[in-house]
Design an enzyme around this catalytic site. Structure first.
Site, PDB file in Angstrom:
ATOM      1  N   TYR A  67       0.784  -1.062   0.050  1.00 42.31           N
ATOM      2  CA  TYR A  67      -0.008  -0.030  -0.006  1.00 42.31           C
ATOM      3  C   TYR A  67       1.081   1.217   0.151  1.00 42.31           C
ATOM      4  O   TYR A  67       1.490   1.534   1.017  1.00 42.31           O
ATOM      5  CB  TYR A  67      -0.906   0.009   1.143  1.00 42.31           C
ATOM      6  N   SER A 213     -13.485  -4.642   1.746  1.00 39.34           N
ATOM      7  CA  SER A 213     -14.348  -3.703   1.099  1.00 39.34           C
ATOM      8  C   SER A 213     -16.081  -3.774   1.512  1.00 39.34           C
ATOM      9  O   SER A 213     -16.788  -3.993   1.023  1.00 39.34           O
ATOM     10  CB  SER A 213     -14.381  -4.413  -0.400  1.00 39.34           C
ATOM     11  N   PRO A 214     -15.745  -3.485   2.868  1.00 36.73           N
ATOM     12  CA  PRO A 214     -17.352  -3.541   3.645  1.00 36.73           C
ATOM     13  C   PRO A 214     -18.238  -2.600   3.076  1.00 36.73           C
ATOM     14  O   PRO A 214     -19.532  -2.779   3.435  1.00 36.73           O
ATOM     15  CB  PRO A 214     -16.810  -3.356   5.050  1.00 36.73           C
ATOM     16  N   GLY A 218     -16.759   2.496  -1.032  1.00 35.30           N
ATOM     17  CA  GLY A 218     -17.109   3.760  -1.065  1.00 35.30           C
ATOM     18  C   GLY A 218     -18.736   3.955  -1.377  1.00 35.30           C
ATOM     19  O   GLY A 218     -19.048   4.910  -1.080  1.00 35.30           O
ATOM     20  N   LEU A 220     -21.142   2.593  -0.482  1.00 33.22           N
ATOM     21  CA  LEU A 220     -22.043   2.336   0.389  1.00 33.22           C
ATOM     22  C   LEU A 220     -22.263   3.593   1.665  1.00 33.22           C
ATOM     23  O   LEU A 220     -22.688   3.506   2.608  1.00 33.22           O
ATOM     24  CB  LEU A 220     -21.963   0.916   1.170  1.00 33.22           C
TER      25      LEU A 220
END
Length: 326
Positions: A67, A213-214, A218, A220
């Site tokens: 990252y 990715s809950p 983005g 949601l």
């Protein structure tokens, strides 16, 4: 105030039921010549957001060496330097990268590389142990046993406390389960894209399920419309085939329609849309730990507030399934 917590597999570690994913705070970097970051970031704001998260009861942070090609780990380590014993840090390995070019160059899962990658992550994080060290490459097959053996060796050396795998494949997750030191599997799941098989594996094997990715990259959060357009330096506009919920920087219309159908349920009891999406994951099982990303203090505060309201109720979960026809 009592903070909702979850067990991290069978490690004996207890973490906040919502963690934070640190992909976005790594800033820009490339994969296959295309953007894999989430735009420019302010490292000082990232550090302030991390410390605000700890103040609000968040104790679990998930990052990876790629990252920002090391940047995310450095920022996280700097922010948590004086709070190391109060938090649980997870990072990942398996992708090689050129830090000068800010680019992912390939993969390496050899035992020698696992050792080197761990040493490099420890240095960037400014710590002498990693709580959860995860294989980032999801499609390792024949070499998996060698990777597990290397990870068990790192446990024996005290460099890591436990290990896991970022994979969306149920059979691969089952191969991880039951091994000495194995604690968690990380996979993509959210209210628009369920993963019942993976959740079932976690329930059966006592692996923690880290929900990647809950917030559907983005979508949601509710801040996007059909007219929204993301800039070229955002992974959601990159053109990667695996980017879901967005197409060429525009929100997927079908996903927006499905979200509209369940918005009222997710925003019940005064929840924001994002808090409702996190509450849906918390309701999927006591082993589930969503790890939403962030770039600002405001995002951290909104995500952390979902801990106060806890999971959605069973009848709400059933209504969502009915509305989404599943």
């Amino acid at each position: 105030m009592t903070i909702l917590t979850r067990k991290l597999g069978q490690t004996g570690l207890e973490v906040s039921a919502i963690g934070l994913g640190c992909w976005a705070i790594g800033g820009p970097f490339l994969l296959c010549g295309m953007q894999d970051g989430w735009g420019e970031v302010d490292d000082d704001e990232s550090a302030r957001a991390i410390n605000r998260a700890v103040e609000l009861g968040i104790t679990f942070f998930d990052t990876a060496d790629v990252y920002g090609t090391g940047r995310s780990e450095r920022v996280l380590g700097r922010a948590l330097r004086d709070r190391r014993d109060a938090v649980v840090i997870a990072t990942k390995f398996g992708y090689t990268y050129d830090e000068a070019r800010k680019e992912i160059t390939g993969t390496d899962t050899s035992a020698a590389y696992v050792q080197r990658a761990c040493e490099a992550s420890l240095a960037r994080l400014g710590t002498d142990y990693i709580d959860l060290y995860q294989l980032h490459v999801g499609d390792v097959d024949t070499a998996a046993e060698d990777v597990f053996a290397a990870l068990e060796s790192l446990v024996d050396k005290g460099m890591i406390r436990s290990y896991g795998w970022s994979t969306d494949d149920q059979e691969r997750a089952r191969r991880l389960a039951g091994r000495r030191g194995a604690a968690a599997v990380q996979f993509a799941v959210n209210v628009l894209s369920d993963a019942p098989g993976m959740i079932e594996v976690c329930g059966e094997t006592e692996l923690a399920g880290l929900a990647r990715s809950p917030l559907a990259m983005g979508l949601l959060t509710g801040k996007f419309t059909a007219e929204s357009r993301l800039p070229a330096d955002d992974v959601r506009a990159s053109g990667h085939s695996w980017v879901n919920y967005f197409r060429d920087g525009r929100p997927d219309r079908d996903s927006l329609d499905r979200l509209a159908a369940i918005r009222e349920i997710l925003t019940s009891a005064g929840r924001s849309l994002a808090q409702g999406a996190l509450a849906w994951i918390l309701a999927r099982g006591d082993q589930m730990i969503p790890i939403p990303g962030f770039k600002s203090i405001a995002q951290v505060e909104e995500n952390a507030a979902a801990l106060d309201r806890g999971p959605l109720a069973p009848d709400q979960m059933g209504e969502i399934d009915a509305l989404l026809a599943r």
